[in-house]
Scaffold this active site. Structure first.
Site, PDB file in Angstrom:
ATOM      1  N   GLY A 103      48.655 -13.444  26.562  1.00 28.99           N
ATOM      2  CA  GLY A 103      48.355 -14.860  26.417  1.00 28.99           C
ATOM      3  C   GLY A 103      49.017 -15.411  25.175  1.00 28.99           C
ATOM      4  O   GLY A 103      49.286 -14.670  24.222  1.00 28.99           O
ATOM      5  N   GLN A 147      50.828 -21.035  18.307  1.00 29.16           N
ATOM      6  CA  GLN A 147      51.419 -19.751  17.898  1.00 29.16           C
ATOM      7  C   GLN A 147      52.942 -19.794  17.859  1.00 29.16           C
ATOM      8  O   GLN A 147      53.571 -18.886  17.323  1.00 29.16           O
ATOM      9  CB  GLN A 147      50.945 -18.626  18.833  1.00 29.16           C
ATOM     10  N   CYS A 192      45.537 -10.187  19.325  1.00 31.62           N
ATOM     11  CA  CYS A 192      46.182 -11.497  19.266  1.00 31.62           C
ATOM     12  C   CYS A 192      47.582 -11.312  18.692  1.00 31.62           C
ATOM     13  O   CYS A 192      47.742 -10.581  17.704  1.00 31.62           O
ATOM     14  CB  CYS A 192      45.368 -12.422  18.364  1.00 31.62           C
ATOM     15  N   LEU A 193      48.564 -11.963  19.281  1.00 33.95           N
ATOM     16  CA  LEU A 193      49.948 -11.805  18.801  1.00 33.95           C
ATOM     17  C   LEU A 193      50.118 -12.334  17.380  1.00 33.95           C
ATOM     18  O   LEU A 193      51.073 -11.976  16.696  1.00 33.95           O
ATOM     19  CB  LEU A 193      50.929 -12.497  19.756  1.00 33.95           C
ATOM     20  N   HIS A 246      40.093 -17.068  24.780  1.00 36.72           N
ATOM     21  CA  HIS A 246      40.822 -16.793  23.531  1.00 36.72           C
ATOM     22  C   HIS A 246      41.897 -17.868  23.297  1.00 36.72           C
ATOM     23  O   HIS A 246      42.039 -18.378  22.175  1.00 36.72           O
ATOM     24  CB  HIS A 246      41.448 -15.395  23.616  1.00 36.72           C
ATOM     25  N   GLU A 247      42.627 -18.209  24.350  1.00 36.76           N
ATOM     26  CA  GLU A 247      43.714 -19.194  24.183  1.00 36.76           C
ATOM     27  C   GLU A 247      43.151 -20.598  23.929  1.00 36.76           C
ATOM     28  O   GLU A 247      43.711 -21.358  23.134  1.00 36.76           O
ATOM     29  CB  GLU A 247      44.637 -19.190  25.407  1.00 36.76           C
ATOM     30  N   HIS A 286      42.393 -20.920  20.384  1.00 34.12           N
ATOM     31  CA  HIS A 286      43.596 -21.254  19.609  1.00 34.12           C
ATOM     32  C   HIS A 286      43.828 -22.765  19.585  1.00 34.12           C
ATOM     33  O   HIS A 286      44.165 -23.344  18.551  1.00 34.12           O
ATOM     34  CB  HIS A 286      44.841 -20.609  20.223  1.00 34.12           C
TER      35      HIS A 286
HETATM   36 NI    NI Z   1      45.677 -15.110  20.068  1.00 29.44          NI
END
Ligand code: NI
Length: 171
Positions: free
Chosen positions: A46, A51, A95-96, A137-138, A141
């Site tokens: 995701g 991000q 998370c990236l 989660h997204e 963000h």
């Molecule tokens: Ni994330």
């Protein structure tokens, strides 16, 4: 198509609240495509626009078919809005923007989310398990909420060194 740089914890853009997309046009579709390419390149499931340093309310998701709740992947959510949350699940989350950190996070299990698709049409997704977790989660963000906000005090202590280096831009 471009692979975009994924910003890490400590970058102020991650705390921004996303802005609603007013028109789903070619520019938005190109951004979604770049976000997907960037997510795949980073081997994530995701990615949210913040991000990659953008403020549009867009996130992209691609979970394995057996976790996809019958929803066609990849999933691009524009202006996603949670309609309903129910139940409870606990699972591992990464998370990236927090490379190398994985924590157990408790979340509602089932989510119903309204969004605009790439044609600008109103759509709804219903998910449980990993897909629901990824969507929640997204959407976090897009509200400027990050993995660290879901960490317990103990988890924060356990990852303190890494978090400090990340925030200083040294990881
Ligand atoms: Ni994330």
């Amino acid at each position: 198509m471009a692979i975009l740089n994924i910003v890490k914890y400590g970058d102020a853009v991650l705390r921004e609240k996303a802005e609603q997309v007013r028109e789903v046009n070619d520019e938005i579709r190109a951004l979604a495509k770049d976000m997907l390419a960037s997510m795949y390149a980073a081997e994530g499931v995701g990615l949210a626009a913040e991000q990659v340093g953008r403020k549009e309310a867009i996130c992209v998701i691609d979970v394995p078919k057996e976790e996809a709740c019958g929803v066609a992947m990849p999933l691009v959510l524009i202006n996603p809005k949670i309609r309903e949350l129910e139940g409870e699940q606990c699972g591992q989350e990464g998370c990236l923007s927090f490379p190398g950190i994985y924590i157990q996070v408790k979340r509602p299990d089932r989510a119903i989310v309204d969004y605009l698709d790439l044609d600008g049409k109103q759509a709804t997704v219903e998910a449980t398990g990993l897909l629901s977790r990824a969507i929640q989660h997204e959407i976090d963000h897009l509200n400027g909420v990050l993995l660290i906000d879901n960490m317990s005090a103990v988890q924060k202590v356990a990852h303190a060194g890494k978090l400090k280096r990340m925030k200083a831009g040294r990881l």
